[in-house]
Structures are given as structure tokens and as C-alpha cells.
Design an enzyme around this catalytic site. Structure first.
Site, short mmCIF file in Angstrom:
data_model
loop_
_atom_site.label_atom_id
_atom_site.label_comp_id
_atom_site.label_asym_id
_atom_site.label_seq_id
_atom_site.Cartn_x
_atom_site.Cartn_y
_atom_site.Cartn_z
N ASN A 1 -10.58 -2.78 1.80
CA ASN A 1 -10.19 -2.81 0.39
C ASN A 1 -11.41 -2.55 -0.49
OD1 ASN A 1 -7.44 -3.33 0.68
ND2 ASN A 1 -7.67 -5.54 0.53
N HIS B 1 0.83 -1.22 0.00
CA HIS B 1 0.00 0.00 0.00
C HIS B 1 0.86 1.26 0.00
CE1 HIS B 1 -3.93 -2.00 0.49
NE2 HIS B 1 -3.30 -2.84 1.28
#
Length: 508
Positions: free
Chosen positions: A139, A66
Site C-alpha cells: 500500500n 481494490h
């Protein structure tokens, strides 16, 4: 709190006189102390040394994963009463607003990678509640690739770069995922290689908890819960070719889209829903409620509206307010707990520990991470690098008998009457299940959901085919075999796409 408060909390000089970091005025910013006009530099030039030394240290380790992302501030507003499900103060009354920060991200790429990479998107939101900071680290897909947390570092390594060539490697990528024991990934792969794997913008995608959580009301009644955050702008995705083109023309297109829309007053919004399941209902499901590769059927567990997420404020400084933002599922509040999902359990440790590495032990004192709405008091957690909040002054650095402390959690009956676990400690490998269990939901996705969306079955096969065309023949065969267990037609179409993508290379 505003983003301006977050940015300007240090003692920044208001008269704009340029100084050293210690506050001494600088006379000439670009002159350097030398012997004569063109002689060697002098080590005593503290302004130059300070500038160069800080420059060498101004980058912090990027997130792994990320690393690449964008963020904005806003608020969550309760629109529906769910106090029968959750007793957290942020849900206490209709109309209540809680300030928040949301960061969107890609998973596998480096910090400078393209916004349009085929990759799941992170959808992490920090709520500044009066009961402490709450992080929903979600997500844009409702499921994930793995359900064994021990596989996570291995999986992420395969999505990054080959240690010899330093290039993305389709053999690594598909080798891990097509290994028979790892084919629990098949549902996620069908989502990732559909056009859902390349959202057109952060404003046009959903967020999902993925994991199962446990929420309780103030009476102690509890449910398993999953959260859905659905875009009010509508879902928009890119084709594989559109995503590749944008990666070259405007790799920061999603960052630009988010920032410019908020700047123009076009604040994106999402509607937040929950699914709930009782322990008894969970025991009757054909899958484990702790399986991150499975969704809950909405026909049986309908969506219940909770509130609205609004992002209406851009950060004033990206590094201070987005790059330094630290999200972790361990940051929770009363009445919202983790379930026994093993991947979630591992994230409770891993995320906060990653921030201690990236930002230091006192990362919670950075303004964007500070629990300003509730404040922090734990005199045993102190010292360490970059401690800037007074370090509790003369408070004893342990819980002293001579001092009075207040504990609120003991009045909230959360865990005592919930799940009861029995059994020995055993090593358990949650590999691909025998039979058809792990292929049923992706088959429904392909045959029932994508079939209703024009071109999406075709695009799924195309996207897989062009990606795996660069892999070796053995890996290509394993990919075709894996997807044949979802649908024979899908596998045949993937094979055709591989052959079509490989033909130009053969001519070379």
C-alpha cells in the site's frame, strides 16, 4: 516478454477477416435473420446469438476491495548488493533487471469510482523472476487500520455502501473505527485524513510493505524485513477540496497521468529500500514486530537502498493485462517468506482465493499471470475451467514412483532454525492496547512530522471534520474523544471544523 506478447498469445487471425469465435467468416455484421423485412428474429442466427451471449458474460467480478486501479509494465534493477540479507536470484548481482507489472488502486471504491477518493492506495508489483513470480502486494501507507484479520470483512463493509440506502455512510465508517477495541486504527486515520490520503498521482506516492517479512541469505542467516518504495518524482498530494473538485471534473486523472507520462517517455521511477531487524532486536521493541499498525523507527532501523523500480510501458489492453492481473502475497520466491503477522497470514489464503473466484482455478495460465521466466510444473494441479496450456499431456496426475522429479527447496535451510513457537491454540483478540501504546506513534506523526509541513495539522483537522460532519452526534463525539488521545489541540480543531461544516446544513 513484452506486453504485446501478453496480448497476442492466442491465435488471432492476421488478415483481419471478421469471423465467429470458431473462425467462420461473417458476411454482414449488422444484418439479422428475420421472417420478411420486419418480421420476428430467427433463433438460427448464430452470429447474433453469439454476440449477445458473449456480451452478457464479458464482465468478470470486480475485486473486493481494490476494484478501481491502473497499471503499467517496467523493470526492477538492482543498484546495491544485499545478498547478505536475501538470497533471491533477482538480487544476485548489481545491474540485474527483472521485468515487472505494477498496479495502483484505491481500496474501498467500486471499479468506476474516482481516482482522488480519500482512501489508501494499493501498490502491487508482480516480478517475473527465474525462480517464479513474486508479488509485493503493498500500500501507499506504511501501516493499516487493523491487526486482527477476522475484522477485515467487517471493516471493508463499513467503507462501502449502506445495505439499505446504497450510499456511503459516515455513521458506518466512523462507528467501526471509533469502537474502543478498534482504535488501533488511529495511526492510519491520522495518515488517511492528512493530505497524504489523497495523492495527486500514482507517480507521486510511495509504496510500503506494511507487513513484516522474513528474508534469508544463502547461508541461512535471516532477518525481519520491511520494504519501502520511495517515489523519485517527489511526494505530491491534494487538499480535500482539490480532490473533490477533480472527482467531478476528471475522475480518471491518475489513470490519465500515468498513461500519458509513460506514453510521452516520462517513465516514473521509485527507489527501493529495506529495513532489517534481528529476532533479538524485535524482542526488545515496545511493540510487536507483527503489528501492522506500527512503523519501525528509522533512527534505529535505517533505510538500506536496494534498487530502482521503473515503469516505462503501458499495457496494450487494459482488461487482459491489468483487470485480469492476479496479485497475492502467497506468490513468493526462495529466501522471501511471510512472517507470523496474522493479517499477512490471512492474506496468503484470501488473495489467491479471490482470484480463483474472479478468474477461475487456472488464473495462472492467463498470460499476464503466467510465470513465463520460470515455467510451471506440477502435474497434480490440472484440469478445471479454461485450461489452455496442454494440461501436462500424458503426465500422470499424481507424483508417480516411476517418474523422476527434482526438488530444489530441500537444499535451502529456511525455516528449520528460525522462530520456534510454543503454546496452546487460543482465540486471541488483538484489541486496542491499555494505556497509550497505540496512540504514541500517531502523536509523533501529528506533533513532529505534520508540524514541519505547513498547513498539514490544520488540513488533518479539516479533513476529519468535514467527513464526520454528516455522522450522528454520538459518532461525532466518539471521533473527537478518539483523536483527543492523540492530541487535545487536534480534537479541539476537529470539533471546530465539524461545527463549521454543520452550520450550512442547520440553515437549510
Amino acid at each position: 516478454m513484452t506486453s504485446k506478447d501478453n496480448t497476442n498469445s492466442s491465435d488471432v487471425r492476421g488478415d483481419r477477416v471478421v469471423t465467429t469465435v470458431e473462425g467462420a467468416p461473417i458476411n454482414e455484421p449488422f444484418a439479422t435473420q428475420r421472417i420478411g423485412n420486419h418480421g420476428p428474429l430467427l433463433l438460427q442466427d448464430i452470429g447474433l446469438i453469439e454476440s449477445l451471449a458473449h456480451f452478457n458474460r464479458e464482465r468478470i467480478p470486480e475485486r473486493n476491495p481494490h476494484a478501481h486501479g491502473s497499471g503499467a509494465f517496467g523493470y526492477f534493477e538492482v543498484t546495491d548488493d544485499i545478498t547478505d540479507v536475501c538470497g533471491s536470484s533477482m538480487f544476485s548481482e548489481i545491474g540485474k533487471k527483472t521485468r515487472c507489472l505494477t498496479r495502483f488502486s484505491t481500496v474501498g471504491g467500486e471499479k468506476g469510482s474516482a481516482d482522488t477518493a480519500r482512501d489508501p492506495r494499493g501498490f502491487a508489483t508482480k516480478f517475473y523472476t527465474e525462480e517464479g513470480n513474486l508479488d509485493w502486494v503493498y500500500n501507499n501507507t506504511p501501516i493499516f487500520f487493523i491487526r486482527d484479520p477476522s475484522k477485515f470483512p467487517h471493516f471493508i463493509h463499513t467503507q462501502k455502501r449502506n445495505p439499505q440506502t446504497n450510499m456511503k455512510d459516515p455513521d458506518m465508517f466512523w462507528d467501526f473505527l471509533t469502537t474502543p477495541e478498534n482504535q488501533v486504527c488511529i495511526h492510519q486515520m491520522c495518515i488517511l485524513f492528512s493530505d497524504r490520503g489523497t495523492p495527486a498521482s500514482y507517480r507521486h506516492m510511495n509504496g510500503y510493505s506494511g507487513h513484516t517479512y522474513k528474508w534469508s541469505n544463502k547461508k541461512g542467516d535471516w532477518h525481519y524485513v520491511q520494504v519501502h518504495i520511495k517515489t523519485d518524482q517527489g511526494i505530491k498530494n491534494l487538499t480535500n477540496e482539490e480532490a473533490v473538485q477533480l472527482a467531478g471534473e476528471n475522475p480518471d486523472c491518475c489513470q490519465q497521468d500515468l498513461f500519458e507520462n509513460i506514453q510521452k517517455g516520462n517513465a516514473p521511477t521509485w527507489t527501493v529500500y529495506i529495513q532489517t531487524m534481528t529476532e533479538e532486536q524485535a524482542s526488545k521493541q515496545p511493540f510487536s514486530v507483527f503489528d501492522l499498525t506500527k512503523v519501525w523507527p528509522q533512527k534505529e532501523f535505517s533505510l538500506r537502498r536496494v534498487g530502482k523500480l521503473v515503469l516505462n510501458e503501458n499495457p496494450l489492453n487494459f482488461f487482459a493485462q491489468v483487470e485480469q492481473a492476479a496479485f497475492a502475497p502467497s506468490n513468493t520466491v526462495p529466501y522471501q517468506e511471510a512472517s507470523a503477522d496474522p493479517v499477512l497470514q490471512s492474506r496468503l489464503f484470501a488473495y489467491a482465493d479471490a482470484h480463483r473466484y474472479r478468474l477461475g482455478a487456472n488464473f495462472n495460465q492467463i498470460p499476464v499471470n503466467c510465470p513465463y521466466a520460470s515455467r510451471f510444473f506440477n502435474p497434480a494441479i490440472r484440469d478445471g475451467p479454461m485450461n489452455v496450456n496442454g494440461n501436462f499431456g500424458s503426465e500422470p496426475n499424481y507424483l508417480a514412483q516411476s517418474k523422476k522429479y527434482t526438488y530444489l527447496q530441500q537444499d535451502k535451510p529456511i525455516q528449520q532454525h528460525q522462530e520456534v513457537w510454543h503454546g496452546p491454540a487460543i482465540p486471541y483478540h488483538w484489541a486496542t492496547s491499555p494505556g497509550d501504546t497505540d496512540y504514541y506513534q500517531p502523536r509523533i506523526l501529528y506533533q513532529k512530522v505534520l508540524a514541519k509541513q505547513p498547513g498539514q495539522q490544520r488540513n488533518l483537522a479539516h479533513n476529519i471534520g468535514v467527513h464526520v460532519a454528516g455522522a450522528c452526534l454520538e459518532i461525532q463525539k466518539r471521533v473527537i474523544d478518539m483523536f483527543s488521545r492523540v492530541d487535545k489541540r487536534l480534537a479541539a480543531d476537529i470539533k471546530k471544523e465539524i461545527q463549521r461544516a454543520s452550520a450550512p446544513r442547520a440553515k437549510l
